[in-house]
Scaffold this motif. Structure first.
Motif, PDB file in Angstrom:
ATOM      1  N   SER A   7     -14.298  -5.215  -5.421  1.00 30.15           N
ATOM      2  CA  SER A   7     -14.213  -3.853  -4.893  1.00 30.15           C
ATOM      3  C   SER A   7     -14.188  -2.778  -5.970  1.00 30.15           C
ATOM      4  N   SER A  64       0.932   4.572  -2.521  1.00 25.38           N
ATOM      5  CA  SER A  64       0.888   5.942  -2.016  1.00 25.38           C
ATOM      6  C   SER A  64       2.022   6.779  -2.572  1.00 25.38           C
ATOM      7  N   SER A 110     -16.471   1.412  -7.118  1.00 23.42           N
ATOM      8  CA  SER A 110     -15.533   2.525  -6.975  1.00 23.42           C
ATOM      9  C   SER A 110     -15.804   3.622  -7.996  1.00 23.42           C
ATOM     10  N   ASN A 114     -10.618   4.131  -5.501  1.00 24.57           N
ATOM     11  CA  ASN A 114     -11.057   5.524  -5.332  1.00 24.57           C
ATOM     12  C   ASN A 114      -9.862   6.475  -5.256  1.00 24.57           C
ATOM     13  N   LYS A 115      -8.804   6.033  -4.589  1.00 19.27           N
ATOM     14  CA  LYS A 115      -7.600   6.865  -4.489  1.00 19.27           C
ATOM     15  C   LYS A 115      -6.982   7.071  -5.879  1.00 19.27           C
ATOM     16  N   GLU A 152     -10.981   1.446  -1.583  1.00 16.83           N
ATOM     17  CA  GLU A 152     -10.212   2.639  -1.212  1.00 16.83           C
ATOM     18  C   GLU A 152      -9.075   2.886  -2.200  1.00 16.83           C
ATOM     19  N   THR A 187      -8.499  -2.783  -3.050  1.00 17.39           N
ATOM     20  CA  THR A 187      -9.712  -2.457  -2.298  1.00 17.39           C
ATOM     21  C   THR A 187     -10.425  -1.274  -2.955  1.00 17.39           C
ATOM     22  N   GLU A 230       0.815  -1.204   0.000  1.00 18.67           N
ATOM     23  CA  GLU A 230       0.000   0.000   0.000  1.00 18.67           C
ATOM     24  C   GLU A 230       0.857   1.265   0.000  1.00 18.67           C
TER      25      GLU A 230
END
Length: 168
Positions: free
Chosen positions: A81, A6, A85, A45-46, A42, A40, A2
């Protein structure tokens, strides 16, 4: 893993592409549990937000998601997932927009890539997208060129078509 995603925000386009290729190598070795924990809603979406904020190009996003989707399909893994999204909404809208363009303005490679990502990563795709993606993927799979790149594109399109059978 993860943390690596980022970090993509801080790199410019070419450096980001190199980092994505490194991530793709890691994705190759992932198992189902790891896919579930990394890919995921998230994350999707990120990534969508990064596109919106111009921190990640659509081309780099496709490079990552198309490879992940290919690995998911080859390992017969299901992830759900992405369907809920904002990334899925973006891709479906982009497919519809690209499809409506006149043939001389249409980017067939982009449309094929978007279709492959949607089919590989979604539990379900809309009937409208199926009606666009099916002919697009059939066209991509039927290319007769003999280059290594074209063979890989044909394989991706055929694999996406085989996955589409679950949705129709």
């Amino acid at each position: 893993m993860e943390d690596l995603f980022s970090e993509l925000e801080i790199y410019e386009n070419e450096e980001q592409k190199q980092k994505i290729e490194e991530l793709n190598e890691i994705v190759n070795g992932m198992n189902e549990e790891e896919f579930d924990s990394v890919f995921t809603i998230e994350l999707f979406n990120k990534m969508d937000k990064m596109i919106e904020e111009k921190k990640m190009s659509i081309e780099n996003t496709i490079l990552l998601l198309k490879h992940a989707g290919y690995c998911i399909a080859m390992k017969n893994i299901w992830i759900y997932s992405s369907k809920t999204s904002s990334m899925d909404d973006r891709f479906e809208k982009m497919i519809a927009i690209e499809n409506k363009k006149k043939s001389e303005e249409k980017d067939e490679y982009l449309l094929t890539d978007l279709c492959e990502c949607c089919v590989f990563l979604n539990g379900w795709i809309s009937l409208e997208s199926i009606s666009i993606c099916m002919p697009c993927l059939l066209k991509a799979a039927s290319k007769k060129e003999e280059s290594e790149e074209t063979r890989k594109e044909n394989e991706m399109a055929l694999l996406a078509l085989s996955e589409m059978g679950y949705y129709v």
